[in-house]
Motif scaffolding. Structure first.
Motif, PDB file in Angstrom:
ATOM      1  N   HIS A   1     -12.571  -2.003   3.185  1.00 15.94           N
ATOM      2  CA  HIS A   1     -11.139  -2.092   3.452  1.00 15.94           C
ATOM      3  C   HIS A   1     -10.721  -1.432   4.773  1.00 15.94           C
TER       4      HIS A   1
ATOM      5  N   HIS B   1      -2.561   4.069   8.148  1.00 17.55           N
ATOM      6  CA  HIS B   1      -3.625   3.285   7.502  1.00 17.55           C
ATOM      7  C   HIS B   1      -3.933   2.102   8.398  1.00 17.55           C
TER       8      HIS B   1
ATOM      9  N   GLU C   1       0.824  -1.209   0.000  1.00 14.91           N
ATOM     10  CA  GLU C   1       0.000   0.000   0.000  1.00 14.91           C
ATOM     11  C   GLU C   1       0.863   1.267   0.000  1.00 14.91           C
TER      12      GLU C   1
ATOM     13  N   HIS D   1      -6.863  -1.052   9.663  1.00 13.30           N
ATOM     14  CA  HIS D   1      -8.033  -1.868   9.340  1.00 13.30           C
ATOM     15  C   HIS D   1      -8.964  -1.826  10.561  1.00 13.30           C
TER      16      HIS D   1
HETATM   17 ZN   LIG Z   1      -5.086  -2.012   4.018  1.00 14.21          ZN
END
Ligand SMILES: [Zn+2]
Length: 346
Positions: A174, A114, A100, A116
């Motif tokens: 996501h 980032h 990513e 989850h």
């Molecule tokens: Zn991710």
């Protein structure tokens, strides 16, 4: 890393990364990633490593940003393999940067987190996600990015949607991205947004552990590491939601597509016979969950994640599941196979 200020900031980022990496509401297994920009260098978590290890181990990889961003702009497939852009002189362990990386490089802010986040994912699988997030975030500048495979496809979608002032991205099916100029500000923003997106989980009855042991028989299936994982099989709404398909990429990567649910009267042996291959996990309605003996720490973490996500989804909402095409492109993807290998998720 030339200046003392940058060294301190990278150290701060590693501490924050380890903290969020230990929080199963934000990070499961090797999921999620954090980054810091210093000049043209982006320090980003290495693919397949766990954020919780960010202090104990050297998991941050330096990537040279300008050629990577040019590749994204040209829609060059090279941008889907960010390892070609690492600064090898500063990467003695030869680690690959996160798949990513392009998402982080595209955000103009110095610090990008980032995660989850289970609260975010539970909203990001609902078809009414944008309206629900808008209600909760008020006039904060954010953008919703529909589902694309992590890597170049997701980066291209983000590039189209980014506007000045946007520091929060809700990634469909996501997770969440927050960005700020300092590590401290990024942490405050992460806490603020995840708090605003919080919904209570439906409470499930306790699992029937004796019944599960009996159902396992002499197979090598075992109880999940986290007792919370059983709720998916016990709460009828969560079970219905899980049974209908795969909701986000790491579920597919570490547990396989969808969820296997035992029929009435079936024990482990019967389920395996019916499926022809032994599934990573089996949900026994009203009783609990059993995990394959070969399931690694990643699979256990994602099984718990499924319970945490599904328990927060509005049962009345219509849901977006990953399509068969989207599922297949995750299973057959070289970068993901590398990440799985590092995690012993076979
Ligand atoms: Zn991710």
């Amino acid at each position: 890393m030339t200046s003392a200020v940058n060294a301190q900031e990278l150290s701060d980022l590693r501490s924050l990364s380890a903290r969020i990496g230990h929080n199963p509401d934000l990070i499961q297994a090797a999921g999620g990633n954090t980054s810091l920009k210093t000049g043209d260098t982006l320090w980003i978590k290495a693919s397949g490593t766990w954020l919780k290890d960010a202090v104990a181990e050297d998991i941050m990889v330096p990537v040279t940003m300008s050629p990577l961003l040019s590749a994204v702009q040209r829609r060059d497939q090279a941008a889907d393999e960010p390892q070609a852009f690492t600064d090898e002189a500063l990467n003695p362990r030869g680690l690959r940067p996160s798949i990513e990386t392009t998402v982080h490089a595209l955000m103009p802010h110095r610090v990008v987190l980032h995660v989850h986040c289970v609260q975010t994912i539970s909203l990001a699988v609902q078809a009414n996600c944008e309206a629900e997030v808008a209600k909760r975030l008020g006039d904060h500048r954010w953008a919703f990015v529909p589902y694309f495979r992590p890597g170049l496809p997701l980066a291209l979608a983000i590039a189209e949607l980014l506007r000045p002032g946007i520091d929060v991205l809700i990634l469909g099916n996501h997770g969440l991205v927050v960005a700020a100029e300092t590590v401290a500000e990024a942490e405050v923003l992460l806490r603020r947004i995840t708090t605003l997106l919080t919904r209570p989980a439906r409470r499930a009855r306790d699992p029937d552990l004796d019944a599960l042991r009996a159902l396992a028989g002499d197979s090598d299936y075992c109880l999940p590491t986290d007792i919370e994982a059983h709720a998916t099989a016990i709460d009828p709404e969560s079970l219905r939601i899980a049974q209908a398909g795969s909701l986000y990429p790491d579920h597919v990567i570490f547990l396989g597509p969808g969820s296997v649910v035992a029929n009435p009267g079936e024990d482990v042996a019967r389920v395996v016979e019916r499926c022809r291959v032994a599934p990573m996990s089996i949900l026994f309605p009203g009783i609990g969950v059993l995990m394959h003996g070969d399931a690694g720490a990643s699979a256990h973490a994602l099984q718990r994640c499924l319970a945490d996500v599904t328990a927060r989804i509005d049962p009345a909402a219509s849901l977006n599941y990953l399509t068969e095409v989207e599922t297949n492109e995750l299973v057959n993807w070289d970068a993901e196979q590398y990440r799985q290998k590092l995690n012993g998720a076979a």
